[in-house]
Design an enzyme around this catalytic site. Sequence first.
Site, short mmCIF file in Angstrom:
data_model
loop_
_atom_site.label_atom_id
_atom_site.label_comp_id
_atom_site.label_asym_id
_atom_site.label_seq_id
_atom_site.Cartn_x
_atom_site.Cartn_y
_atom_site.Cartn_z
N ASP A 1 50.06 58.97 1.00
CA ASP A 1 51.19 58.18 0.53
C ASP A 1 50.94 56.68 0.72
OD1 ASP A 1 54.14 57.85 -0.16
OD2 ASP A 1 54.05 56.91 1.81
N GLU B 1 47.92 57.83 -3.67
CA GLU B 1 49.03 57.25 -4.43
C GLU B 1 48.78 55.75 -4.58
OE1 GLU B 1 53.91 56.98 -4.26
OE2 GLU B 1 52.70 56.48 -2.51
#
Length: 812
Positions: A475, A530
């Site tokens: 993330d 990401e």
Amino acid sequence: MVYYTVSGIRWPCAPSLYKSQSTGFHGDRRISSRLSFLLKKEPFSRKIFAGKSSYESDSSNLTVTASEKVLVPDGQIDGSSSTEQLETPGTILEEPQVPNDAESFVMDDAKNVDDEVKKESVPLHEIVSIGKSESKPKSIPPPGSGQRIYEIDPSLTGFRHHLDYRYSEYRRLREEIDKYEGGLDAFSRGYEKFGFSRSETGITYREWAPGATWAALIGDFNNWNPNADVMTRNEFGVWEIFLPNNADGSPPILHGSRVKVRMDTPSGIKDSIPAWIKFSVQAPGEIPYNGIYYDPPEEEKYVFKHPQPERPKSLRIYESHVGMSSTEPIINTYANFRDDVLPRIKSLGYNAVQIMAIQEHSYYGSFGYHVTNFFAPSSRFGTPDDLKSLIDKAHELGLLVLMDIVHSHASNNTLDGLNMFDGTDSHYFHSGSRGHHWMWDSRLFNYGRWEVLRFLLSNARWWLDEYKFDGFRFDGVTSMMYTHHGLQVAFTGNYNEYFGYATDVDAVVYLMLVNDMIHGLFPEAVTIGEDVSGMPAFCIPVEDGGVGFDYRLHMAIADKWIEILQKRDEDWKMGDIVHTLTNRRWLEKCVAYAESHDQALVGDKTIAFWLMDKDMYDFMAFDRPSTPLIDRGIALHKMIRLITMGLGGEGYLNFMGNEFGHPEWIDFPRGDQQLSNGKAIPGNNYSYDKCRRRFDLFMTSEHQYISRKDEGDRIIVFERGNLVFVFNFHWNNSYSDYRVGCFKPGKYKIVLDSDDALFGGFSRLSHSAEYFSFEGRYDNRPRSFMVYAPSRTAVVYALVEDEKDEVEPVAS
């Protein structure tokens, strides 16, 4: 003694700390005050460890503030931050400072104790193998030349100075880890040394807290007496204590005992959950969490029964959240997700499940992104063994299990997490403003610090090794790679945006190291980053000079669909859609998605809501007529998802429930919030109504060719392997005898039809019809065949090479 029994767990409320501080220990000093419980194989309850804390922490009401940085031997890996290095790259030619002998700082001061233990026993992690499956030999190859990126992308040559410097930093770290730690393999097993480690003779607890001047281990096992088990500190700021077994041979700390470390710090006395804790729990009615010593008896440990599936050629990922996966307004459990949700995911045709919010996070509303305990699975959903059971069941179903891992930032919670852990704001994080993410209100890691590297690398390995996860979605990688964190920055694709002063080289080098470690020790594991910036060489192997991810999340696609959905149908541009879906770097794989959890959160809209809005509430029942808005919405919803899957990348992702157009939004339970500026943000009365999924309502080939993107007809035609996709985005026109190009000769049949009544369509196509190709170039293809293309439909035609062939189901 008062006992609490919750879901088969029976445990006592231990005496108060202040009633026991003066109590002398006689004989076996820990037997009388130990916490004990019996873990039974029953459904887990979130009321586990329901008793109140047996002590009133000195720091329970403590407000910890930033303090003067404590200078200790362990600082930056070299003498300066990465940004400073980049500002004067031409001067960085001298020999960098050698990092502290990290292995010695764990061992030196405790050498006598450890040597004594080693003579008598072998650490249990070396002699106990629970559910270990046969695996390939693990080895991490040495660094390569790092030069192939210039062959792959010649445009990078103009930034060779930056990229070569980056790679030299990576090589230097690899060499120093080899020299001082015995290699990346050993370095990434920090959980065997730090935190609690069990041997045949007792338990050793170690913690890196250089800012502390005194430390003691406290918990149920010693009646929370801070004078009972005072720790010793070595010159590198590592605190340690060895607790021998009791006289009867039982462990000094029982499985399920609550534990914390009390420290005297520059910010005052504070009680903290050990940084490497493997489980933590919030008792009902309490605010702070308690660390839990989790070491169940051998007969109670979960044993993995099923091998991990082979890595598929193409990922079809079902993004999910365990807590909100129930149809009821409750926090769901690992066990229920295993039994109720995993079979659904399998039946939908997905081959991987990506699970969010695994790492413990004190604030449920953070969606799991404000992590407090990095090595602990969230106790809201069950025990560590419950999570292992879930993963094992997924493997039985042939599903990969990917973890949404957060190494980009950490919670600013000082009671439960790493923030101000040793009383300084520069412990695991950058000090000052650089260590705070102003938008996320969280702390930012200092990736240039030796012990931070050990902590994060070990954390990634822990989840792969102990829980058998099959990989990660990292993330917030954009936030990691740039000191501006991608905030208020519009990336245009200009390479100066990627390789300038704003690049955090320390963070990028960490990403190279973690990818190196994962792919070396777990060759089948998948890593997805990401990144919204489009960093070049992001998905190129580290040995070739890249960052090393397997896939990049193609985040621009979801933004493009939101942009298009706000336009009239007549203004949709086929070329614009195709360009966005296919705009990705050569040799770098992407995971495409039309929408993820981001679009489902409160304050945003799902695609279904953009298309149908309030009509979804009243006009989607079978027993009443729909509206034109609903008919349009259902048709486009299917087409958007199919064209994204077919053209958008080498993998596909969908957030749970969005496959059927989940109504409304996600809103975690929350109360009213008063901001410092006086503004009030209303809550939802801690309701779980919108924090659930209403399930009750409801490609692999490298060959890809786009043969038509007709702005007048609103038609897109492309091939993927032996499949021909035909999309008619026109809101009114249907086309009979429409000619579509194809590469391979033969007979084609319909294998997926968005207009099928099964999907809420109008069944305007016959699925028994056969379509034969004929020779002659059309749309730059050597052959073509004729089809009927109804308005607002997506139809997939497959080449019938063998009448017995079965077409693999396509995920929704």
